[in-house]
Enzyme design. Structure first.
Site, PDB file in Angstrom:
ATOM      1  N   ARG A 159       0.837  -1.208   0.000  1.00 52.39           N
ATOM      2  CA  ARG A 159       0.000   0.000   0.000  1.00 52.39           C
ATOM      3  C   ARG A 159       0.865   1.249   0.000  1.00 52.39           C
ATOM      4  O   ARG A 159       2.042   1.196   0.313  1.00 52.39           O
ATOM      5  CB  ARG A 159      -0.851   0.020   1.269  1.00 52.39           C
ATOM      6  CG  ARG A 159      -1.963  -0.986   1.248  1.00 52.39           C
ATOM      7  CD  ARG A 159      -2.747  -0.903   2.520  1.00 52.39           C
ATOM      8  NE  ARG A 159      -1.868  -1.101   3.670  1.00 52.39           N
ATOM      9  CZ  ARG A 159      -2.221  -0.923   4.923  1.00 52.39           C
ATOM     10  NH1 ARG A 159      -3.404  -0.507   5.200  1.00 52.39           N
ATOM     11  NH2 ARG A 159      -1.375  -1.148   5.920  1.00 52.39           N
ATOM     12  N   ARG A 212       1.018   8.600   5.332  1.00 54.51           N
ATOM     13  CA  ARG A 212      -0.250   9.094   5.890  1.00 54.51           C
ATOM     14  C   ARG A 212      -0.303  10.611   5.745  1.00 54.51           C
ATOM     15  O   ARG A 212       0.684  11.280   6.060  1.00 54.51           O
ATOM     16  CB  ARG A 212      -0.336   8.752   7.370  1.00 54.51           C
ATOM     17  CG  ARG A 212      -0.408   7.267   7.580  1.00 54.51           C
ATOM     18  CD  ARG A 212      -0.568   6.949   9.041  1.00 54.51           C
ATOM     19  NE  ARG A 212      -0.383   5.523   9.222  1.00 54.51           N
ATOM     20  CZ  ARG A 212      -0.142   4.951  10.382  1.00 54.51           C
ATOM     21  NH1 ARG A 212      -0.066   5.685  11.470  1.00 54.51           N
ATOM     22  NH2 ARG A 212       0.003   3.654  10.448  1.00 54.51           N
ATOM     23  N   ARG A 214      16.524 -14.464   7.166  1.00 53.94           N
ATOM     24  CA  ARG A 214      17.432 -13.461   7.705  1.00 53.94           C
ATOM     25  C   ARG A 214      17.545 -13.714   9.205  1.00 53.94           C
ATOM     26  O   ARG A 214      16.566 -14.089   9.862  1.00 53.94           O
ATOM     27  CB  ARG A 214      16.898 -12.039   7.482  1.00 53.94           C
ATOM     28  CG  ARG A 214      16.707 -11.675   6.043  1.00 53.94           C
ATOM     29  CD  ARG A 214      17.990 -11.575   5.270  1.00 53.94           C
ATOM     30  NE  ARG A 214      18.771 -10.401   5.634  1.00 53.94           N
ATOM     31  CZ  ARG A 214      20.015 -10.185   5.206  1.00 53.94           C
ATOM     32  NH1 ARG A 214      20.625 -11.096   4.448  1.00 53.94           N
ATOM     33  NH2 ARG A 214      20.657  -9.098   5.545  1.00 53.94           N
ATOM     34  N   ARG A 243      18.333  -0.738  13.318  1.00 53.16           N
ATOM     35  CA  ARG A 243      17.620   0.043  14.334  1.00 53.16           C
ATOM     36  C   ARG A 243      18.223  -0.206  15.709  1.00 53.16           C
ATOM     37  O   ARG A 243      18.966  -1.182  15.900  1.00 53.16           O
ATOM     38  CB  ARG A 243      16.128  -0.308  14.347  1.00 53.16           C
ATOM     39  CG  ARG A 243      15.834  -1.769  14.645  1.00 53.16           C
ATOM     40  CD  ARG A 243      14.336  -2.038  14.604  1.00 53.16           C
ATOM     41  NE  ARG A 243      14.051  -3.437  14.945  1.00 53.16           N
ATOM     42  CZ  ARG A 243      12.839  -3.939  15.121  1.00 53.16           C
ATOM     43  NH1 ARG A 243      11.778  -3.184  14.985  1.00 53.16           N
ATOM     44  NH2 ARG A 243      12.664  -5.197  15.423  1.00 53.16           N
ATOM     45  N   GLU A 290      20.422  -3.673  16.152  1.00 51.08           N
ATOM     46  CA  GLU A 290      20.123  -4.882  15.363  1.00 51.08           C
ATOM     47  C   GLU A 290      20.871  -4.866  14.043  1.00 51.08           C
ATOM     48  O   GLU A 290      20.745  -3.920  13.268  1.00 51.08           O
ATOM     49  CB  GLU A 290      18.625  -4.950  15.036  1.00 51.08           C
ATOM     50  CG  GLU A 290      17.806  -5.485  16.163  1.00 51.08           C
ATOM     51  CD  GLU A 290      16.320  -5.502  15.861  1.00 51.08           C
ATOM     52  OE1 GLU A 290      15.925  -5.698  14.693  1.00 51.08           O
ATOM     53  OE2 GLU A 290      15.558  -5.306  16.820  1.00 51.08           O
ATOM     54  N   TYR A 297       6.053 -15.194   7.776  1.00 55.57           N
ATOM     55  CA  TYR A 297       6.136 -14.216   8.855  1.00 55.57           C
ATOM     56  C   TYR A 297       4.749 -14.089   9.450  1.00 55.57           C
ATOM     57  O   TYR A 297       3.788 -13.773   8.740  1.00 55.57           O
ATOM     58  CB  TYR A 297       6.624 -12.830   8.365  1.00 55.57           C
ATOM     59  CG  TYR A 297       6.584 -11.869   9.536  1.00 55.57           C
ATOM     60  CD1 TYR A 297       7.649 -11.830  10.432  1.00 55.57           C
ATOM     61  CD2 TYR A 297       5.454 -11.119   9.808  1.00 55.57           C
ATOM     62  CE1 TYR A 297       7.594 -11.026  11.566  1.00 55.57           C
ATOM     63  CE2 TYR A 297       5.391 -10.318  10.938  1.00 55.57           C
ATOM     64  CZ  TYR A 297       6.457 -10.279  11.810  1.00 55.57           C
ATOM     65  OH  TYR A 297       6.389  -9.502  12.943  1.00 55.57           O
ATOM     66  N   ASP A 325       2.526 -12.348  12.679  1.00 53.50           N
ATOM     67  CA  ASP A 325       2.457 -11.574  13.910  1.00 53.50           C
ATOM     68  C   ASP A 325       1.896 -12.462  15.016  1.00 53.50           C
ATOM     69  O   ASP A 325       1.260 -13.496  14.749  1.00 53.50           O
ATOM     70  CB  ASP A 325       1.560 -10.338  13.703  1.00 53.50           C
ATOM     71  CG  ASP A 325       2.350  -9.150  13.153  1.00 53.50           C
ATOM     72  OD1 ASP A 325       3.556  -9.060  13.449  1.00 53.50           O
ATOM     73  OD2 ASP A 325       1.755  -8.327  12.439  1.00 53.50           O
TER      74      ASP A 325
HETATM   75  C1  LIG Z   1      12.520  -9.616  15.267  1.00 58.85           C
HETATM   76  C2  LIG Z   1      11.061  -9.949  15.339  1.00 58.85           C
HETATM   77  C3  LIG Z   1      10.184  -9.026  15.891  1.00 58.85           C
HETATM   78  C4  LIG Z   1       8.830  -9.338  15.973  1.00 58.85           C
HETATM   79  N1  LIG Z   1       7.991  -8.394  16.478  1.00 58.85           N
HETATM   80  C5  LIG Z   1       6.672  -8.657  16.550  1.00 58.85           C
HETATM   81  C6  LIG Z   1       5.764  -7.643  17.023  1.00 58.85           C
HETATM   82  O1  LIG Z   1       6.167  -6.534  17.375  1.00 58.85           O
HETATM   83  N2  LIG Z   1       4.438  -7.964  17.072  1.00 58.85           N
HETATM   84  C7  LIG Z   1       3.959  -9.177  16.662  1.00 58.85           C
HETATM   85  O2  LIG Z   1       2.748  -9.404  16.741  1.00 58.85           O
HETATM   86  N3  LIG Z   1       4.802 -10.157  16.230  1.00 58.85           N
HETATM   87  C8  LIG Z   1       6.131  -9.918  16.156  1.00 58.85           C
HETATM   88  N4  LIG Z   1       6.993 -10.896  15.703  1.00 58.85           N
HETATM   89  C9  LIG Z   1       6.460 -12.237  15.369  1.00 58.85           C
HETATM   90  C10 LIG Z   1       6.484 -13.228  16.569  1.00 58.85           C
HETATM   91  O3  LIG Z   1       7.825 -13.432  16.966  1.00 58.85           O
HETATM   92  C11 LIG Z   1       5.843 -14.560  16.120  1.00 58.85           C
HETATM   93  O4  LIG Z   1       4.495 -14.320  15.842  1.00 58.85           O
HETATM   94  C12 LIG Z   1       5.906 -15.691  17.151  1.00 58.85           C
HETATM   95  O5  LIG Z   1       7.188 -15.860  17.659  1.00 58.85           O
HETATM   96  C13 LIG Z   1       5.466 -16.993  16.509  1.00 58.85           C
HETATM   97  O6  LIG Z   1       5.377 -18.012  17.490  1.00 58.85           O
HETATM   98  P1  LIG Z   1       5.654 -19.529  17.145  1.00 58.85           P
HETATM   99  O7  LIG Z   1       5.271 -20.292  18.370  1.00 58.85           O
HETATM  100  O8  LIG Z   1       5.022 -19.913  15.858  1.00 58.85           O
HETATM  101  O9  LIG Z   1       7.240 -19.597  16.880  1.00 58.85           O
HETATM  102  P2  LIG Z   1       8.477 -19.451  17.865  1.00 58.85           P
HETATM  103  O10 LIG Z   1       8.250 -18.358  18.839  1.00 58.85           O
HETATM  104  O11 LIG Z   1       9.678 -19.369  17.026  1.00 58.85           O
HETATM  105  O12 LIG Z   1       8.514 -20.828  18.667  1.00 58.85           O
HETATM  106  C14 LIG Z   1       8.999 -22.040  18.093  1.00 58.85           C
HETATM  107  C15 LIG Z   1       9.708 -22.825  19.185  1.00 58.85           C
HETATM  108  O13 LIG Z   1      10.023 -24.137  18.693  1.00 58.85           O
HETATM  109  C16 LIG Z   1      11.247 -24.531  19.258  1.00 58.85           C
HETATM  110  N5  LIG Z   1      11.795 -25.600  18.405  1.00 58.85           N
HETATM  111  C17 LIG Z   1      12.114 -25.518  17.094  1.00 58.85           C
HETATM  112  N6  LIG Z   1      12.532 -26.716  16.635  1.00 58.85           N
HETATM  113  C18 LIG Z   1      12.488 -27.574  17.680  1.00 58.85           C
HETATM  114  C19 LIG Z   1      12.788 -28.971  17.836  1.00 58.85           C
HETATM  115  N7  LIG Z   1      13.181 -29.746  16.816  1.00 58.85           N
HETATM  116  N8  LIG Z   1      12.627 -29.540  19.062  1.00 58.85           N
HETATM  117  C20 LIG Z   1      12.193 -28.792  20.117  1.00 58.85           C
HETATM  118  N9  LIG Z   1      11.892 -27.474  20.013  1.00 58.85           N
HETATM  119  C21 LIG Z   1      12.015 -26.884  18.820  1.00 58.85           C
HETATM  120  C22 LIG Z   1      12.075 -23.253  19.270  1.00 58.85           C
HETATM  121  O14 LIG Z   1      13.107 -23.333  20.234  1.00 58.85           O
HETATM  122  C23 LIG Z   1      11.033 -22.198  19.618  1.00 58.85           C
HETATM  123  O15 LIG Z   1      11.007 -21.945  21.012  1.00 58.85           O
HETATM  124  C24 LIG Z   1       8.340 -10.596  15.538  1.00 58.85           C
HETATM  125  C25 LIG Z   1       9.224 -11.522  14.980  1.00 58.85           C
HETATM  126  C26 LIG Z   1      10.557 -11.180  14.846  1.00 58.85           C
HETATM  127  C27 LIG Z   1      11.479 -12.167  14.170  1.00 58.85           C
END
Ligand SMILES: Cc1cc2nc3c(=O)[nH]c(=O)nc-3n(C[C@H](O)[C@H](O)[C@H](O)COP(=O)(O)OP(=O)(O)OC[C@H]3O[C@@H](n4cnc5c(N)ncnc54)[C@H](O)[C@@H]3O)c2cc1C
Length: 382
Positions: free
Chosen positions: A172, A176, A248, A278, A299, A347, A349
């Site tokens: 988009r 703003r 990344r 940042r 970062e 990705y 949230d």
């Molecule tokens: C830098 C960054 C900033 C972000 N900021 C925001 C934000 O401001 N607002 C927002 O809404 N979202 C944000 N996000 C997104 C947010 O991080 C994700 O939505 C969330 O982490 C997803 O949760 P998940 O459980 O799917 O994955 P994860 O949090 O990655 O959890 C997966 C888990 O699986 C475990 N695992 C992996 N493989 C294995 C294995 N073989 N055996 C045992 N354990 C394992 C890992 O150790 C990990 O703990 C951001 C993401 C990033 C990268």
């Protein structure tokens, strides 16, 4: 179907475990890390007592009523509005680009309509069908704003020229024409009062949930369970047999001091000559707390290699092809569902992650009641 493994104790795994436990199952949760909460993990910095977001700043925001109500069962959200600044070309501006940014950058006092006309006059309308990020940005905002606010930052974030990235990244008009500098449009926004790890700890706190930290789950263990929910990386599950999906990763450089370091939570750096994207000053994520000292993290974004933590999926053409082949492999597994940001290589949230985990649990419970097969994916990754 009662013997259930849940791999990952982030939002995906925790919400699934809770929903299944409340439905009478006894899920076993495995996480390779020594802590819960995945990439949302927060902990108190022992020196400053500031609540630090260990894997980068996380701000919760959503329009999803069910997700908001669900999470409010497990935490008290403090009011928080994400306002970001950027340093570029030797000056500081407000983000996302808004009327203040435009007026300051061009030294004007435009009204909303005047600013709109002006930006339109800057836009490169010779680009009719933008294919790349750069073309899209030039067409929306013109060269000056593109170079100040998008070019260097994007180059650093993705490690390639905006001429190599698809136009779809900038969907988009990123501008703003009023003074609203709230980064998000969502109705609900906030920070869990005691951090994300306490929130996820409360979700996992159920007598039927067994939690195993520092325990890596491997594919050959899947046959010990009736069903496995896997929120780890899909390519890792198959031991990277088709190659590594591109991510990344981030390196964080710690900065400590007394008082305030930068006066705001997040300061972006738009110039390519500054190597980091940042700096986040973490005490600003808990504005209701008071701290004499401060801790910040700069970062640095780079290509993710074996042994690094995968942060942002790249998902260019090459990765999409490889993902398609992993999805085919996943379809051949008998009793595994791939969920979450790593399991589906998207990705997501936090609110989307929680919403998808709730929907996956609903679907699983209804399918297993009628003894129907459970799909490898509840949301198609491609
Ligand atoms: C830098 C960054 C900033 C972000 N900021 C925001 C934000 O401001 N607002 C927002 O809404 N979202 C944000 N996000 C997104 C947010 O991080 C994700 O939505 C969330 O982490 C997803 O949760 P998940 O459980 O799917 O994955 P994860 O949090 O990655 O959890 C997966 C888990 O699986 C475990 N695992 C992996 N493989 C294995 C294995 N073989 N055996 C045992 N354990 C394992 C890992 O150790 C990990 O703990 C951001 C993401 C990033 C990268």
């Amino acid at each position: 179907m009662h013997n259930i493994a849940i791999v990952g104790a982030g939002f995906s795994g925790a919400v699934l475990a809770r929903e299944l436990a409340e439905a009478g199952y006894r899920p076993r949760v495995f996480d390779s890390r020594p802590h819960i909460a995945g990439n949302c993990h927060t902990e108190r910095d022992p020196e400053s007592n500031v609540m630090v977001h260990k894997y980068g700043p996380h701000i919760f925001h959503t329009d999803n009523e069910r997700v908001w109500e669900y999470l409010n069962r497990f935490t008290h959200f403090m009011p928080y509005t994400n306002r970001v600044k950027t340093t570029t070309q030797g000056r500081v501006f407000s983000l996302p680009i808004n009327l203040l940014t435009i007026n300051q950058y061009f030294g004007k006092t435009f009204s909303p309509t005047e600013a709109k006309d002006f930006i339109e006059s800057q836009a490169d309308l010779t680009i009719r069908d933008p294919q790349t990020f750069e073309e899209q940005a030039l067409r929306f905002v013109g060269r000056e704003l593109y170079e100040a606010f998008f070019k260097g930052y994007t180059q650093k974030q993705w490690g390639c020229s905006p001429t190599q990235l698809p136009a779809s990244i900038l969907k988009r008009l990123p501008v703003r024409f009023n003074y609203d500098d709230n980064y998000f449009f969502h109705r609900y926004q906030g920070m869990p009062k005691d951090g994300y790890t306490a929130l996820i700890g409360n979700i996992l706190d159920h007598p039927k949930i067994e939690l195993n930290l520092e325990t890596v789950f491997r594919r050959d263990q899947a046959n010990q369970f009736d069903h496995v929910f896997y929120s780890g990386p899909i390519d890792g599950y198959f031991e990277f047999q088709l190659g590594r999906l591109g991510y990344r990763t981030l390196d964080f450089k710690e900065i400590r001091g007394e008082g305030d370091y930068q006066g705001c939570a997040v300061m972006n750096y738009g110039d390519e000559s500054v190597p980091y994207t940042r700096i986040a000053e973490h005490k600003y994520f808990s504005p209701w707390e008071e701290h004499d000292n401060t801790v910040c993290f700069a970062e640095y974004s780079r290509e993710c290699e074996a042994g690094d933590i995968p942060y942002y999926p790249i998902r260019l053409m090459e990765e999409q092809d490889m993902l398609r082949r992993y999805v085919e492999l996943a379809g051949g597994e008998q009793n595994v569902s791939f969920v979450g940001r790593l399991g589906t290589y998207r990705y997501l949230d936090m609110d989307v992650t929680v919403g998808e985990a709730l929907a996956a649990a609903d679907q699983f419970l209804s399918l297993s009641k009628s003894a129907q097969p459970v799909p490898a994916f509840f949301v198609a990754p491609v």
